[in-house]
Design a protein around this motif. Structure first.
Motif, short mmCIF file in Angstrom:
data_model
loop_
_atom_site.label_atom_id
_atom_site.label_comp_id
_atom_site.label_asym_id
_atom_site.label_seq_id
_atom_site.Cartn_x
_atom_site.Cartn_y
_atom_site.Cartn_z
N ASP A 284 0.87 -1.17 0.00
CA ASP A 284 0.00 0.00 0.00
C ASP A 284 0.91 1.23 0.00
O ASP A 284 2.14 1.11 0.09
N LYS A 285 0.32 2.40 -0.09
CA LYS A 285 1.13 3.61 -0.21
C LYS A 285 1.96 3.84 1.05
O LYS A 285 3.11 4.29 0.97
N GLU A 286 1.40 3.52 2.20
CA GLU A 286 2.11 3.72 3.46
C GLU A 286 3.39 2.87 3.51
O GLU A 286 4.45 3.35 3.92
N LEU A 287 3.28 1.63 3.09
CA LEU A 287 4.45 0.75 3.09
C LEU A 287 5.49 1.25 2.08
O LEU A 287 6.69 1.27 2.38
N LEU A 288 5.05 1.65 0.90
CA LEU A 288 5.97 2.15 -0.11
C LEU A 288 6.71 3.40 0.37
O LEU A 288 7.90 3.57 0.11
N LYS A 289 6.00 4.26 1.10
CA LYS A 289 6.64 5.47 1.63
C LYS A 289 7.73 5.10 2.64
O LYS A 289 8.83 5.67 2.64
N LEU A 290 7.43 4.12 3.51
CA LEU A 290 8.44 3.68 4.48
C LEU A 290 9.65 3.10 3.77
O LEU A 290 10.80 3.36 4.15
N MET A 291 9.42 2.31 2.72
CA MET A 291 10.52 1.74 1.94
C MET A 291 11.37 2.84 1.32
O MET A 291 12.60 2.79 1.32
N LYS A 292 10.69 3.86 0.78
CA LYS A 292 11.39 5.02 0.20
C LYS A 292 12.26 5.70 1.26
O LYS A 292 13.43 6.01 1.02
N ASP A 293 11.70 5.91 2.46
CA ASP A 293 12.45 6.56 3.54
C ASP A 293 13.67 5.74 3.96
O ASP A 293 14.68 6.29 4.41
N ALA A 294 13.57 4.42 3.80
CA ALA A 294 14.67 3.54 4.21
C ALA A 294 15.74 3.39 3.13
O ALA A 294 16.80 2.80 3.40
N GLY A 295 15.48 3.89 1.90
CA GLY A 295 16.50 3.83 0.86
C GLY A 295 16.07 3.21 -0.44
O GLY A 295 16.87 3.12 -1.38
N CYS A 296 14.80 2.78 -0.54
CA CYS A 296 14.33 2.17 -1.79
C CYS A 296 14.14 3.25 -2.85
O CYS A 296 13.39 4.21 -2.65
N TYR A 297 14.80 3.10 -3.98
CA TYR A 297 14.73 4.12 -5.03
C TYR A 297 14.09 3.60 -6.32
O TYR A 297 13.69 4.37 -7.19
N LYS A 298 13.98 2.27 -6.45
CA LYS A 298 13.39 1.69 -7.67
C LYS A 298 12.69 0.39 -7.30
O LYS A 298 13.17 -0.36 -6.44
N ILE A 299 11.55 0.12 -7.96
CA ILE A 299 10.81 -1.11 -7.68
C ILE A 299 10.44 -1.80 -8.99
O ILE A 299 9.90 -1.20 -9.91
#
Length: 483
Positions: A284-299
């Protein structure tokens, strides 16, 4: 006892290499149990066949283990032949995804191979080596196939490893790590030194083309966040790794695990940029935002087809176009690079279905990946291909003579057969060229590699079809631009 684990030379043309983690995991378990182990990545070290033969004769290992993929299986068989000719008293073992469903076929036709390890190899290889060292029968080693008195024996499957945290980290020190030049291009940071990590195994889904649930089981098993963090810290401290590719089929299968993992990265102030694979129904968007904050830049996410009918009735993906669009929208809003993946030439797929895929590809944008449907042993696609005659009734995965009757694109998919049903090569080529233009993929620059990898007149005809579509596409574009 000396054990040599080998990734064969030739077979792949990628300029950016990654360590063979499967071999490194097997080596780590063997080393932990006091075996003398060497890993020879003959691909990254650019071995010739003569150099590989010299390596065998100089080192004289008692056991040679070779990893096998469908794409490079003939290089695997040649490696086994050179090993057995150089070391007639040594045991030649094959493992890897390709031989899981081709053990019978391989042992029937590839005489230099003594034993096949089916499925997860760490503990099977350990038990096999224990038996060989003590000169004991192999009848009770679960997970292997072998010859006995001229008969091919398939022992019962080995239980899957339940607790992945119990495995030691891959034996990176046995690899010439400086030779692996894999980098990830992170926005604002440039190309960073990168590595890959596997944090889970198995898949509860059953897509028509995929072998993951067949080889690693339908029960999903995952490493703990703490265990993953320790390996990341090791890679950073030892090899100066700045970015990671999480090489799981579905990194986000457990939402709680990813939340805990991302929070740990943030709490520990670990600066690492990463890319991973998801299913659109696991985020969901909340999880994706947390991943982004942790360093995820591409999926990376598997769209597969723009036709809901193909997704439902053929692929068995159990996702909707609506979900694909929603996740794509979230990624755009969060500033995460989209890497949607598409496949064409599914069973019963029409040109109209394929054009829906192309239209969705253009609509979603991002950095789309694209491939032709490949046939892998044991998958539903293989069974359908045999029923439809795409693979002949007498087709053998082990005989080069069988390759004359199937379609391949060696420069893209090695020796993996291509599934082509309703679509013509002209239609497939048209779609491939449009994808290449979207990605600004330099098809013309690939011509030398294409010529080098030609294996038949039929290969040449398929490449010419793609080239004609390429020229036609540019003539059409120039005509449009010119008014």
């Amino acid at each position: 006892m000396k054990i040599m684990l080998v990734f064969p030379p030739k077979g792949f043309t990628s300029k950016e290499m990654l360590p063979p983690l499967g071999l490194a995991y097997v080596a780590a378990v063997l080393e932990k149990n006091k075996y003398q182990v060497e890993i020879v990545d003959a691909l990254v070290e650019n071995y010739s066949w003569n150099k590989l033969k010299k390596k065998f004769t100089e080192e004289k290992p008692d056991v040679v283990g070779i990893t096998a993929l469908t794409e490079n299986r003939f290089e695997v068989f040649k490696t086994a032949e050179i090993a057995k000719n150089s070391l007639p008293n040594s045991t030649i073992v094959l493992g890897g995804p390709h031989v899981f469903h081709t053990a019978q076929d391989t042992l029937e036709h590839i005489r230099p191979v003594d034993v096949i390890v089916r499925g997860e190899g760490e503990y099977t290889m350990l038990e096999l080596c224990n038996k060989l060292k003590n000169n004991e029968p192999l009848d009770d080693v679960n997970g292997i196939s072998f010859r006995k008195n001229g008969e091919i024996i398939h022992n019962k499957p080995r239980e899957l490893i339940r607790n992945l945290d119990e495995l030691p980290f891959p034996a990176y020190h046995l690899l010439k790590f400086e030779k692996y030049n894999f980098k990830l291009d992170v926005p604002g940071k440039g190309k960073l030194r990168a590595a890959s990590i596997v944090t889970s195994r198995g898949c509860p889904f059953h897509c028509v083309f995929c072998e993951t649930s067949l080889v690693f089981g339908k029960r999903w098993r995952a490493r703990s966040p703490d265990n993953i963090i320790k390996e990341i810290e090791f890679l950073q401290d030892t090899y100066n790794i700045k970015a990671l590719w999480f090489n799981d089929d579905t990194f986000t299968l457990s939402k709680k695990r990813i939340i805990d993992f991302c929070n740990l990265l943030i709490e520990k102030n670990i600066e690492i940029y990463f890319t991973c694979s998801i299913r659109v129904d696991t985020v969901d968007k909340e999880l994706l935002k947390l991943m982004k904050d942790a360093g995820c830049y591409k999926i990376f996410y598997g769209v597969e087809s723009g036709s809901q009918k193909i997704l439902d009735d053929v692929v068995g993906k159990r996702i909707t176009i609506k979900q694909i669009r929603q996740v794509s929208k979230w990624l755009d809003e969060l500033g995460i690079i989209k890497n949607p993946s598409y496949v064409i030439s599914f069973p019963e797929e029409t040109y109209e279905d394929a054009m829906k895929t192309l239209q969705l590809m253009k609509e979603i944008g991002g950095e789309p990946s694209f491939s032709f449907l490949k046939i892998y042993p044991g998958t539903d696609v293989e069974h359908i291909a045999r029923q439809k005659g795409i693979l002949p009734k007498d087709f053998s995965w082990s005989l080069k003579s069988s390759m004359k009757e199937i379609e391949t694109i060696p420069i893209v998919h090695g020796n993996a057969p291509i599934f082509r049903d309703k679509l013509s090569w002209e239609e497939i080529s048209e779609i491939a060229v449009q994808w290449a233009r979207m990605r600004k993929y330099p098809l013309a620059k690939k011509i030398p590699s294409i010529l080098k990898n030609l294996k038949s007149r039929e290969d040449l005809e398929r490449y010419l079809s793609i080239f004609k579509a390429y020229v036609k596409s540019f003539l059409k574009r120039d005509k449009t631009v010119g008014g």
